[in-house]
Design an enzyme around this catalytic site. Structure first.
Site, short mmCIF file in Angstrom:
data_model
loop_
_atom_site.label_atom_id
_atom_site.label_comp_id
_atom_site.label_asym_id
_atom_site.label_seq_id
_atom_site.Cartn_x
_atom_site.Cartn_y
_atom_site.Cartn_z
CE1 TYR A 1 -14.55 38.02 -34.63
CE2 TYR A 1 -16.43 37.16 -33.46
CZ TYR A 1 -15.15 37.19 -34.05
OH TYR A 1 -14.24 36.57 -33.18
CG ASP B 1 -21.49 42.26 -30.20
OD1 ASP B 1 -20.18 43.22 -29.40
OD2 ASP B 1 -20.96 41.11 -30.53
CB ILE C 1 -17.63 43.67 -27.24
CG1 ILE C 1 -17.12 44.05 -28.46
CG2 ILE C 1 -18.83 42.61 -26.72
CD1 ILE C 1 -16.90 42.31 -29.15
CE LYS D 1 -12.11 41.85 -29.53
NZ LYS D 1 -10.89 41.24 -30.12
#
Length: 476
Positions: A143, A228, A230, A266
């Site tokens: 990202y 992460d 999410i 998300k």
């Protein structure tokens, strides 16, 4: 008169990734008012289940303090709350995290630390784990916001772990070792590994063996593992999502080195609520992070609403089921129609996007050719997609395309435009002579000089490449 931070470009907005957003902002698509505008497919938002959320809100007006039914709670919620957050909020979020992970793990509400979205959560955990100049290993492609979230204010460095399409971008032990050795050769202390599972931008999940291998690597090196997660609830078909919290329960490991970043941006589609979570198995990190969370607390009004919503397990079950079904349908339609015109996508089963393969449309297998094609997609096809080089992808020609942030009608328009692109394979060449007519509206800020300023390292390789060929991405 200003600080280096204020006058520098550590935020990263001087990049192709954000230039695409600006192109959309300057000329946004609207089916009636601006049908020839730019369609936003560079923003990973989940808008497919807002009707389910709206239905719950209408049936539960007391959840808000801004209604007749909830106004009696206004004073209590409006007054100061401590950094721990509302007890019912932490309990509800912990329970939601359990359900997203198939009830195979348990989460302690007392380890829930609030932050302003995943952006704030990542910076918070970075401040707790690393000093300026230290580094995290991060599997690439990753990202683009990590270059901002992890580095800008903390002074952290990122060492990309290069992964490749030949094995579906699997994070291998050899790739981790190679990145670690590069950091050591540069006299950079590696403090941890950051992984995103499910992956952004790939839309894939890591299997048990890969997660076990990464965990073993970090434990052997005595460094932290930040996960992460999410996109955990965006998985829409097998294989299922496996959390690092599940893996660690079956391993002999030091839990003090394991941390999870989560948010509701998300999975629920609530990025505007700025609900970010740090869940650490390290007591000292929890205590420090809670003190630091005062710089980015979630409003108590939001906490109260979220607590009420996520405590309704019937709603949660319905939402997760509907979200999975709708994401699967959208993904199937989008990838299926691209396949009809010879545009493949990486096989994926999660996320709010696809990793689209346009390598066959490049004039040359270079970043310059990728950006030339990206220019055409922005200026002529009128779609904002994100070039793979913005994600530090080592193979030019891949693009992240977000598919869950629009209605079916807009998606149809976008598909027609992309399919038209596939029928004009010489468009990047034609675009060269037209550059001046659109360059005034879309400034590509990727000159070698500005790239040096942004990345903080000498440019190696092509002077026009948006991503450094150096193994390290250093903080400014």
């Amino acid at each position: 008169m200003l600080s280096k931070m204020a006058t520098g470009n550590g935020h990263g907005e001087e990049s192709a990734y954000f230039d695409g957003w600006k192109a959309y902002a300057n000329n946004p698509f609207h089916p009636i008012n601006n049908p020839n505008g730019v369609i936003q497919m560079g923003l990973a938002e989940n808008q497919l289940c807002f009707d389910v959320v709206k239905d719950w809100i209408l049936k539960n007006p007391a959840a808000s303090i801004c209604t007749v039914e909830g106004v009696d709670s206004f004073q209590d919620i409006a007054l100061f709350q401590d950094y721990h957050g509302l007890a019912e909020f932490r309990k509800a979020v912990a329970r939601f995290m359990e359900k997203v992970r198939g009830d195979r793990v348990k989460f302690d509400p007392d380890r829930i630390v609030m932050s302003g979205g995943a952006t704030g959560a990542h910076e918070l955990v970075t401040f707790c784990l690393a000093d300026p100049g230290d580094a995290f290993l991060v599997p690439a492609p990753y990202y683009p916001g990590f270059d901002r979230d992890l580095r800008w204010r903390t002074g952290l460095q990122i060492v990309p772990v290069q992964c490749h399409s030949s094995n579906n971008y699997e994070v291998t032990r050899s790739a981790l070792e190679e990145a670690y050795e590069r950091a050591q050769e540069a006299n950079i202390r590696v403090k941890g590994v950051l992984i995103t599972n499910p992956s952004n931008p790939l839309g894939t999940v890591m299997d048990k063996d890969t997660l076990t291998s990464i965990l073993a690597f970090t434990q052997e090196k005595n460094i932290h593992l930040v996960c992460d997660e999410i996109y955990g609830a965006t998985v829409f078909k097998q294989p299922s999502f496996i959390s690092i919290s599940e893996i660690m329960t079956n391993q002999d490991c030091n839990p003090d080195l394991i941390h999870v970043v989560y948010s509701l941006s998300k999975d629920l589609g609530f990025p505007g609520f700025r609900v970010g979570i740090v869940y650490s198995y390290n007591d000292d990190v929890v205590h420090c992070a809670r003190k630091m969370s005062s710089f980015g607390l979630v409003s108590t009004q939001t906490q109260r609403l979220i607590a009420s919503m996520l405590s309704d397990e019937e709603f949660v079950d319905r939402f997760l089921a509907e979200s999975s079904q709708r994401l699967a349908a959208r993904h199937s339609v989008f990838t299926g129609r691209l396949k009809q015109v010879g545009i493949p996508c990486l096989a994926s089963n999660a996320g709010l996007f696809v990793w689209m393969d346009l390598r066959h449309l490049l004039k040359d297998p270079t970043v310059e050719a990728e950006l030339a094609l990206w220019h055409v997609i922005i200026s002529e096809v009128k779609i904002n997609v994100s070039a793979g080089s913005s994600f530090h992808c080592s193979e030019p020609g891949w693009f992240r395309v977000c598919i869950a942030n629009m209605d079916d009608e807009t998606m149809d328009v976008a598909l027609r435009r992309i399919r038209a692109l596939a029928a004009k394979k010489d468009m990047p060449n034609k675009a060269a002579g037209k550059r001046k007519c659109w360059q005034t509206n879309l400034q590509l800020r990727l000159s070698s000089r500005r790239l040096d300023d942004f990345m903080g390292i000498p440019q190696i390789g092509s002077p026009h490449s948006p991503m450094p060929q150096s193994p390290l991405v250093r903080a400014t």
